[in-house]
Every structure is written in structure tokens, then in C-alpha cells.
Enzyme design. Structure first.
Site, PDB file in Angstrom:
ATOM      1  N   TRP A  59       0.794  -1.225   0.000  1.00  0.00           N
ATOM      2  CA  TRP A  59       0.000   0.000   0.000  1.00  0.00           C
ATOM      3  C   TRP A  59       0.826   1.276   0.000  1.00  0.00           C
ATOM      4  O   TRP A  59       0.284   2.351  -0.230  1.00  0.00           O
ATOM      5  CB  TRP A  59      -0.927   0.028   1.241  1.00  0.00           C
ATOM      6  N   ASN A  60       2.138   1.179   0.309  1.00  0.00           N
ATOM      7  CA  ASN A  60       2.852   2.439   0.574  1.00  0.00           C
ATOM      8  C   ASN A  60       3.058   3.292  -0.685  1.00  0.00           C
ATOM      9  O   ASN A  60       3.015   4.520  -0.619  1.00  0.00           O
ATOM     10  CB  ASN A  60       4.176   2.171   1.298  1.00  0.00           C
ATOM     11  N   LYS A 106      -2.936  -8.974  -7.333  1.00  0.00           N
ATOM     12  CA  LYS A 106      -3.651  -8.904  -6.054  1.00  0.00           C
ATOM     13  C   LYS A 106      -3.159  -7.603  -5.416  1.00  0.00           C
ATOM     14  O   LYS A 106      -2.018  -7.483  -5.011  1.00  0.00           O
ATOM     15  CB  LYS A 106      -3.306 -10.129  -5.217  1.00  0.00           C
ATOM     16  N   ALA A 107      -4.060  -6.640  -5.361  1.00  0.00           N
ATOM     17  CA  ALA A 107      -3.651  -5.283  -4.982  1.00  0.00           C
ATOM     18  C   ALA A 107      -3.983  -5.013  -3.514  1.00  0.00           C
ATOM     19  O   ALA A 107      -4.754  -5.747  -2.898  1.00  0.00           O
ATOM     20  CB  ALA A 107      -4.363  -4.302  -5.903  1.00  0.00           C
ATOM     21  N   PRO A 108      -3.398  -3.944  -2.934  1.00  0.00           N
ATOM     22  CA  PRO A 108      -3.533  -3.728  -1.489  1.00  0.00           C
ATOM     23  C   PRO A 108      -4.878  -3.121  -1.091  1.00  0.00           C
ATOM     24  O   PRO A 108      -5.286  -2.088  -1.631  1.00  0.00           O
ATOM     25  CB  PRO A 108      -2.391  -2.755  -1.187  1.00  0.00           C
ATOM     26  N   SER A 163       6.496  -7.214   3.200  1.00  0.00           N
ATOM     27  CA  SER A 163       7.339  -7.469   4.374  1.00  0.00           C
ATOM     28  C   SER A 163       8.163  -8.750   4.208  1.00  0.00           C
ATOM     29  O   SER A 163       7.814  -9.651   3.427  1.00  0.00           O
ATOM     30  CB  SER A 163       6.445  -7.585   5.602  1.00  0.00           C
ATOM     31  N   GLU A 188      10.705  -8.483  -3.401  1.00  0.00           N
ATOM     32  CA  GLU A 188      11.188  -7.138  -3.016  1.00  0.00           C
ATOM     33  C   GLU A 188      10.710  -6.915  -1.588  1.00  0.00           C
ATOM     34  O   GLU A 188       9.552  -6.543  -1.366  1.00  0.00           O
ATOM     35  CB  GLU A 188      10.582  -6.076  -3.945  1.00  0.00           C
ATOM     36  N   LEU A 189      11.583  -7.121  -0.623  1.00  0.00           N
ATOM     37  CA  LEU A 189      11.130  -7.154   0.771  1.00  0.00           C
ATOM     38  C   LEU A 189      11.637  -5.956   1.570  1.00  0.00           C
ATOM     39  O   LEU A 189      12.271  -5.053   1.032  1.00  0.00           O
ATOM     40  CB  LEU A 189      11.546  -8.476   1.410  1.00  0.00           C
ATOM     41  N   CYS A 191      10.285   1.659   1.794  1.00  0.00           N
ATOM     42  CA  CYS A 191      11.197   0.553   2.105  1.00  0.00           C
ATOM     43  C   CYS A 191      12.657   0.974   2.002  1.00  0.00           C
ATOM     44  O   CYS A 191      13.518   0.373   2.639  1.00  0.00           O
ATOM     45  CB  CYS A 191      10.922  -0.625   1.178  1.00  0.00           C
ATOM     46  N   GLU A 223      12.495  -2.661  11.234  1.00  0.00           N
ATOM     47  CA  GLU A 223      12.203  -1.555  10.323  1.00  0.00           C
ATOM     48  C   GLU A 223      11.015  -0.758  10.883  1.00  0.00           C
ATOM     49  O   GLU A 223       9.927  -1.319  11.074  1.00  0.00           O
ATOM     50  CB  GLU A 223      11.819  -2.168   8.968  1.00  0.00           C
TER      51      GLU A 223
END
Ligand code: NAD
Length: 484
Positions: free
Chosen positions: A154-155, A178-180, A232, A253-254, A287, A384
Site C-alpha cells: 500500500w505504501n 492482487k492489490a492492497p 514485508s 522485493e522485501l 522501504c 524496520e
């Protein structure tokens, strides 16, 4: 809100927009005031099955489309994003919370990412390998891997999804996105404007709902050949396991916890001011945000006081209000997480120099916060924060700085501030991270590779590497002589 035409959130399957309401639908909340602005539909097993068939049948044609056709559609899509930038940016501010000016920058940079993929897909080359016999020709060809599942956060609700959608479509793959649920409108914009740009039906399918159900169902389907995830570390590791179980290609991509090394030969004031702006972008929910500040002893006090004064000058408020520099956190859970981290810091010998509390009693506002810690033994130095907290500690020399910067299992972004070429080179070589930015913030451009190492994941988005995750390599060896 009404005048911004906030979109009705719907699945897109094939060419059909579907929003069959169910009792489990969840609300979309404006984080600046707690008001409900939409509803997220929940995909059923039948919806997912339908999406897989749609993406698979579109792939049979799309994989043979010419790169020129794909490029032209993507260019039209980029133009539509630019033409509608204010509308889309308003939606992003409404559901994600960032200031309008940042949302506009997200839309424009997303259009740039699409353009880059439109250009680069015309250069997906194979090669000819000289053979051992003049009668034999050896070819290496790159083919699209197939139907891809993308799960995005979502960010940066638009740009994180755009990187995956553009790379997949440009390389000839089709996608189920699959979107936030927290910030859904950016992905609605992607689907809407791609259709308007002429994308054939089924090439992009958009689904909403229970993330665990969707990922477990879709990764197990034989038609789905790849999963690409941004989010995450915890969820990424779970999805990587699922992908491994079904032998699916994966890009992860975490999260990170980006270290910053500020050496004592740097300009403390300039570094502190620039870092404050970058740390507080999107209220720290980035991130690659600089998060662990290691500052050399000689300039420590000056840097700290400049950072505190920069944080205190930031205007916090509704992202749609004139002059707002930092908006609310995207959801209430982030505010609770900030409170827990600050409480732990206070209990374990750190000093909170500014902030350290919620602002107001409606909306998810948290004050820009600077924490000064003598050591790395607080949760803020290990987890984080994904919020507007900078944690600062001093270091002795480059060995001390590098060993503490590398002391966590993450390896996404890292930053160095120094006027010494030797220190810059040594730090760039010594930092265990996918990206190092020296005396500036030069990451996440369309033409440069973006990705992490270690627990921050694997795979690259952007740059010429961007298609690697979406292509398979096929070797063809052929005898050119007549078969006897
Ligand atoms: P998250 O992992 O909780 O959620 C990300 C997405 O995963 C969401 O769409 C969510 O619905 C979905 N998800 C949650 N549980 C799932 C499951 N069991 N199976 C499948 N999908 C599931 O992360 P978040 O809170 O949305 O985002 C914050 C994290 O994302 C931070 O750690 C941040 O660093 C990371 N992030 C990384 C990058 C990058 O490019 N490396 C970019 C942005 C954010």
C-alpha cells in the site's frame, strides 16, 4: 471526496468489472480522518478460477504479439497516467495519506517507469553461439514465462504495482494482480487506463480479497508460472516457500532497515536537512527510507541538533490541505507500531529528542520523531520502523560503522555521506546491500536496477535487468544440413 470521483473498487477479470458484494467486504478508510471512502470486494474461488483462465487464454495470443504492439500500448498507458495525474494523485492521497505533491510525483514517476519498459521491450534480444560444426546453428531465445501473480503493498500503491505490471506485459506475460486493500485506488487506475490504452482483455486481471487464500490458491495453479511480491520479509519468506513447493519463479522485493553512515568530514547541516526530507517522505513508510543513522563522533552533536530542528519544522496534516509536508500513517496499526517502538526505546536507555507521540485524536497522525541511542540494543535498531522515526547513534571509525550497518539480516538500501573519495569507495564496497547511494538519494529510477540482498529478497526491478524475472531462456540447436 465525492467530487474526486473516488473509484468503486472492483475486480477486473477479462473485460468484466465485477464487484459482487459479500458480508466480508472490508472498508477503505481515509487515514486523515477515519471516514469510510469505499469497500473492498472479496474474490471467491470461482473468481480466481475465472481470472486464471482469462490470463492463460490471453497469454496464448499476447506471448506472440510484437514488441512494437506492446510498446505502443504501454506508451498510450503512460500518456493516460500523465493526462489524469491530478485525479489519480487525489485518490492516492485519499486512501494512502501522503501529501498531494508526493502523490503527483508518484503518478509521474510511474508514467516514466512505463515508458522505460515500452522502450526496453523492443530490445529483448537472444543470441547465436558459434557452433563446433559449420552445419549446426545454436540459438538462445528469450520467451515470456507465462501467467504471473503479483502481490503489491500500500505504501506506493501505484508505482509498486506499475513496476510489475509494466515489466510483465512488456515482456509478453499476462498477470493477475492482487492489490492492497488499504490503498486500492492506484491499482484501479492501472487497470482502467491500461484498458483505455488498448490492452487486450485478460492480459491484466485485478483481484481483491483475502491475501492468504488468493496466494495459496493461485501459486498452486499450474497455469501460474511466477510470483512477484513486494512487502514485508515475513510474508515474503512465506510466499517464497509456497513458490518453492510448486517450483515457481519468484521475485521478492522485501523490507529493509536502511543504514546511513555520516562521516565527520561531511557537511553535518546539509546532510541532516537532506536526510530529514528523505526520512519523512510518505511519513517514513518507504522501504528504502534512511532509518538507522550512524553518525561519526566528531559531528554527532551538530548533526543531531540539525536533524531535530528539521523534524520540528515539518508541517503535519491532511495530505489534501495546502502546505502539508507529512500526512498521516496509512493505517492505525502503523501508529500502534510506532508507540511500541518508542516505548521500548525509552525503557532501554534511549532518549526521545522530539516527537514520540500521536498527534490529535482522529486520523493516524504521528509526530516526526528523533531517538538518540548509545547502542544498538533497542527494537528500533533491529526492526524496520516504517514510520516517521529516525534512530541515531554515533560510530568511531569506518570499521565500526560498517560492522554495525551490516549487523542486521536486511540488505536493501544504504546511504553514505562523506567528502572523502577513499571512505566513499570503502563504504560502497563494504556495505552488504542491493543499493548504495552516496551524498544523494539516487535510487528507484526506471533506468536503474532496484532490489535487495539477504533477507531483503531477490530479483531486480528496473534497469535493463527488469525483464530477467519474466523471461525463460530456451536453447535451440539445429542442424542445417539435409536430414538423411
Ligand atoms: P505486507 O507484507 O504485510 O503486505 C504486502 C502485501 O502482501 C499486501 O497486499 C498484503 O495483502 C499481502 N499479504 C499479506 N499477507 C499475505 C499472505 N499470507 N499471502 C499473500 N499475500 C499476503 O507488507 P505491508 O505492510 O503492506 O508493506 C510494508 C512492508 O513492505 C515493509 O516491510 C516494507 O519495507 C516492504 N516494502 C518493500 C519494498 C521493496 O521494494 N523492497 C517496497 C515497499 C514496501
Amino acid at each position: 471526496m465525492k467530487e474526486m470521483n473516488y473509484p468503486t473498487i472492483q475486480h477486473l477479470i477479462g473485460r468484466d468489472w465485477i464487484a459482487s458484494p459479500t458480508p466480508e467486504d472490508r472498508a477503505v478508510i481515509n487515514p486523515a480522518n477515519g471516514q469510510t471512502i469505499g469497500q473492498i470486494p472479496q474474490a471467491s474461488a470461482a473468481d480466481l478460477d475465472h481470472a486464471v483462465h482469462s490470463a492463460e487464454s490471453a497469454f496464448r495470443r499476447w506471448k506472440n504479439s510484437s514488441p512494437m504492439e506492446r510498446s505502443a500500448i504501454l506508451r498510450r498507458f503512460a500518456d493516460l497516467l500523465r493526462q489524469n495525474d491530478r485525479l489519480i494523485a487525489g485518490w492516492i492521497t485519499l486512501d494512502e495519506g501522503k501529501p498531494l505533491v508526493e502523490a503527483l510525483a508518484e503518478v509521474r514517476s510511474s508514467a516514466d517507469h512505463v515508458d522505460w519498459h515500452a522502450e526496453e521491450c523492443r530490445r529483448i534480444y537472444g543470441r547465436i553461439i558459434p557452433s563446433r560444426s559449420p552445419r549446426v546453428q545454436q540459438l538462445v531465445v528469450r520467451e515470456p514465462i507465462g501467467v504471473c501473480l503479483a502481490i503489491t503493498p500500500w505504501n506506493f500503491p501505484l508505482s509498486q504495482a506499475v513496476r510489475k505490471v509494466a515489466a510483465a506485459l512488456a515482456s509478453g506475460c499476462t498477470m493477475i494482480l492482487k492489490a492492497p486493500a488499504e490503498a486500492p485506488a492506484g491499482c484501479m487506475a492501472i487497470a482502467r487506463y491500461l484498458l483505455d490504452a488498448g490492452l487486450p482483455e485478460g492480459c491484466l486481471n485485478l483481484v481483491w480479497g483475502n491475501a492468504a487464500f488468493i496466494s495459496e490458491t493461485l501459486i498452486a495453479r499450474p497455469e501460474v508460472r511466477k510470483v512477484t511480491f513486494t512487502g514485508s520479509v515475513e510474508v515474503g519468506k512465506h510466499l517464497a516457500e509456497l513458490a518453492g513447493r510448486h517450483m515457481k519463479r519468484a521475485t521478492m522485493e522485501l523490507g529493509g532497515h536502511a543504514p546511513v553512515l555520516v562521516f565527520d568530514d561531511a557537511d553535518a547541516t546539509a546532510a541532516a536537512r537532506a536526510l530529514a526530507v528523505n526520512k519523512l517522505r510518505n511519513a517514513g513508510q518507504v522501504c528504502i527510507a534512511p532509518t538507522r543513522f550512524y553518525v561519526q563522533q566528531g559531528i554527532y552533536d551538530r548533526f543531531l541538533s540539525e536533524l531535530v530542528s528539521a523534524f520540528e519544522s515539518v508541517k503535519v496534516g491532511d495530505g489534501l490541505a495546502e502546505g502539508t509536508q507529512m500526512g498521516p500513517l496509512c493505517h492505525r496499526g502503523r501508529v500502534n507500531a510506532m508507540e511500541k517502538l518508542v516505548e521500548d526505546a525509552r525503557e532501554n536507555g534511549a532518549r526521545v529528542l522530539t516527537g514520540g507521540k500521536r498527534i490529535g485524536n482522529h486520523g493516524n497522525f504521528y509526530a516526526p520523531t528523533v531517538v538518540d541511542t548509545p547502542n544498538d540494543d533497542i527494537d528500533l535498531m533491529r526492526e524496520e520502523p516504517f514510520g516517521p522515526i529516525a534512530v541515531v547513534s554515533s560510530f568511531r571509525d569506518i570499521e565500526d560503522g560498517l560492522s554495525r550497518a551490516n549487523g542486521l539480516p536486511f540488505g536493501l538500501a544504504s546511504y553514505v555521506f562523506t567528502n572523502s573519495l577513499e571512505r566513499a569507495d570503502k563504504a560502497a564496497a563494504g556495505l552488504q546491500a542491493g543499493m548504495v547511494s552516496i551524498n544523494q538519494f539516487g535510487l528507484a529510477l526506471p533506468e536503474t536496477p532496484f532490489g535487495g540482498v539477504r533477507d531483503s529478497g531477490y530479483g531486480t526491478e528496473g534497469g535493463t535487468e527488469t525483464f530477467e524475472g519474466y523471461l525463460i531462456t530456451k536453447f535451440i540447436s539445429r542442424n542445417r544440413a539435409p536430414v538423411l
